[in-house]
Scaffold this motif. Structure first.
Motif, mmCIF file in Angstrom:
data_model
loop_
_atom_site.group_PDB
_atom_site.id
_atom_site.type_symbol
_atom_site.label_atom_id
_atom_site.label_comp_id
_atom_site.label_asym_id
_atom_site.label_seq_id
_atom_site.Cartn_x
_atom_site.Cartn_y
_atom_site.Cartn_z
ATOM 1 N N LYS A 55 9.241 -2.425 -3.638
ATOM 2 C CA LYS A 55 9.878 -2.528 -2.322
ATOM 3 C C LYS A 55 9.051 -3.389 -1.376
ATOM 4 O O LYS A 55 9.557 -3.852 -0.358
ATOM 5 C CB LYS A 55 10.102 -1.142 -1.726
ATOM 6 N N SER A 56 7.782 -3.624 -1.716
ATOM 7 C CA SER A 56 6.908 -4.413 -0.840
ATOM 8 C C SER A 56 7.001 -5.910 -1.114
ATOM 9 O O SER A 56 6.242 -6.686 -0.550
ATOM 10 C CB SER A 56 5.458 -3.953 -0.996
ATOM 11 N N ILE A 57 7.960 -6.323 -1.936
ATOM 12 C CA ILE A 57 8.102 -7.748 -2.250
ATOM 13 C C ILE A 57 8.397 -8.533 -0.972
ATOM 14 O O ILE A 57 9.168 -8.094 -0.116
ATOM 15 C CB ILE A 57 9.192 -7.967 -3.322
ATOM 16 N N ASP A 58 7.733 -9.675 -0.832
ATOM 17 C CA ASP A 58 7.891 -10.499 0.367
ATOM 18 C C ASP A 58 7.862 -11.966 -0.045
ATOM 19 O O ASP A 58 6.828 -12.482 -0.462
ATOM 20 C CB ASP A 58 6.768 -10.200 1.357
ATOM 21 N N THR A 59 9.017 -12.617 0.079
ATOM 22 C CA THR A 59 9.109 -14.047 -0.225
ATOM 23 C C THR A 59 9.276 -14.879 1.037
ATOM 24 O O THR A 59 9.472 -16.095 0.955
ATOM 25 C CB THR A 59 10.308 -14.328 -1.163
ATOM 26 N N GLY A 60 9.219 -14.200 2.180
ATOM 27 C CA GLY A 60 9.424 -14.917 3.439
ATOM 28 C C GLY A 60 10.903 -15.087 3.775
ATOM 29 O O GLY A 60 11.244 -15.762 4.740
ATOM 30 N N ASN A 61 11.800 -14.473 2.969
ATOM 31 C CA ASN A 61 13.235 -14.569 3.210
ATOM 32 C C ASN A 61 13.830 -13.186 2.964
ATOM 33 O O ASN A 61 13.925 -12.747 1.816
ATOM 34 C CB ASN A 61 13.848 -15.614 2.268
ATOM 35 N N GLU A 62 14.233 -12.492 4.027
ATOM 36 C CA GLU A 62 14.685 -11.103 3.912
ATOM 37 C C GLU A 62 15.914 -10.963 3.016
ATOM 38 O O GLU A 62 16.037 -9.988 2.268
ATOM 39 C CB GLU A 62 14.948 -10.501 5.295
ATOM 40 N N PHE A 73 17.752 -7.301 -10.048
ATOM 41 C CA PHE A 73 16.359 -7.536 -10.397
ATOM 42 C C PHE A 73 15.617 -6.210 -10.561
ATOM 43 O O PHE A 73 15.717 -5.568 -11.588
ATOM 44 C CB PHE A 73 15.677 -8.445 -9.358
ATOM 45 N N PHE A 74 14.866 -5.777 -9.548
ATOM 46 C CA PHE A 74 13.963 -4.631 -9.704
ATOM 47 C C PHE A 74 14.631 -3.257 -9.640
ATOM 48 O O PHE A 74 14.056 -2.286 -10.102
ATOM 49 C CB PHE A 74 12.850 -4.687 -8.651
ATOM 50 N N GLU A 75 15.823 -3.162 -9.033
ATOM 51 C CA GLU A 75 16.466 -1.857 -8.854
ATOM 52 C C GLU A 75 15.469 -0.882 -8.224
ATOM 53 O O GLU A 75 15.157 0.190 -8.755
ATOM 54 C CB GLU A 75 16.964 -1.343 -10.206
ATOM 55 N N ALA A 76 14.949 -1.302 -7.078
ATOM 56 C CA ALA A 76 13.802 -0.646 -6.437
ATOM 57 C C ALA A 76 14.025 0.822 -6.079
ATOM 58 O O ALA A 76 13.074 1.601 -6.114
ATOM 59 C CB ALA A 76 13.385 -1.419 -5.186
ATOM 60 N N ASP A 77 15.247 1.205 -5.763
ATOM 61 C CA ASP A 77 15.478 2.616 -5.419
ATOM 62 C C ASP A 77 15.277 3.516 -6.637
ATOM 63 O O ASP A 77 14.777 4.633 -6.505
ATOM 64 C CB ASP A 77 16.875 2.812 -4.829
ATOM 65 N N GLN A 78 15.674 3.056 -7.808
ATOM 66 C CA GLN A 78 15.518 3.858 -9.025
ATOM 67 C C GLN A 78 14.143 3.675 -9.668
ATOM 68 O O GLN A 78 13.600 4.602 -10.270
ATOM 69 C CB GLN A 78 16.603 3.515 -10.037
ATOM 70 N N TYR A 79 13.590 2.466 -9.575
ATOM 71 C CA TYR A 79 12.291 2.145 -10.194
ATOM 72 C C TYR A 79 11.363 1.579 -9.116
ATOM 73 O O TYR A 79 11.183 0.366 -9.009
ATOM 74 C CB TYR A 79 12.473 1.120 -11.315
ATOM 75 N N PRO A 80 10.767 2.439 -8.292
ATOM 76 C CA PRO A 80 10.015 1.972 -7.122
ATOM 77 C C PRO A 80 8.694 1.260 -7.442
ATOM 78 O O PRO A 80 8.184 0.529 -6.594
ATOM 79 C CB PRO A 80 9.757 3.250 -6.330
#
Length: 176
Positions: A55-62, A73-80
């Motif tokens: 969830k901390s991914i930052d590419t400079g484009n929200e 891609f990461f499915e961050a809610d299920q795989y944090p």
């Protein structure tokens, strides 16, 4: 044995991927931790665990960051978290090591090897503490972890490359 505590202010974890066949999209993870158990004088016996909050991914484009956190891609809610757990460390050269371990991304675990350069120890002039530094590099095939989203380009090729290159710079406070 040394106890190392990650100095997050002086550490970074960056990545890049080929974009539109002609450039690179870059970004960083801003929330990560490294657990190091071992002897700085015998790194081949160390045990290393890296935990990265996707969830901390930052590419400079929200908008792009939101897409990367989604199911494409990461499915961050299920795989944090992404987690790397070392299994073996082999000395390649003076100060350079291959660290092999299990890397888990999006619920899929694969064995990966990263190159680690040990930069040595130093005494901080600010508070007298001992610090140690490492540079890490390597790449993984994102598709092996179920991140297969892509789009064909009109001129041939694909929007995104398969390989994601990682580069980490880690500084630790050493207690011996």
């Amino acid at each position: 044995m040394s106890t190392l505590t990650l100095d997050k202010v002086h550490s970074s974890l960056d990545f890049q991927i080929k974009h539109m066949m002609v450039s690179k999209a870059k970004g960083e993870f801003t929330d990560f931790d490294v657990d190091f158990n071992g002897d700085l004088d015998n790194l081949t016996s160390a045990n290393i665990k890296v935990t990265i909050s996707v969830k901390s991914i930052d590419t400079g484009n929200e908008d792009r960051d939101g897409h990367l956190r989604s199911g494409d891609f990461f499915e961050a809610d299920q795989y944090p978290n992404m987690v790397f757990q070392s299994k073996s460390i082999a000395k390649k050269d003076d100060g350079e090591y291959d660290v092999t371990g299990d890397f888990t991304i999006k619920g899929v675990t694969k064995e990966e090897t990263f190159t680690v350069e040990y930069n040595g120890k130093s005494k901080s002039p600010l508070d007298g503490s001992t610090v140690a530094g490492f540079d890490v590099s390597g790449k993984v095939n994102r598709e092996a972890y179920g991140m297969t989203y892509n789009a064909a380009m009109e001129t041939g090729g694909f929007l995104l490359g398969k390989d994601v290159k990682f580069e980490g710079n880690f500084e630790f406070v050493v207690a011996e």
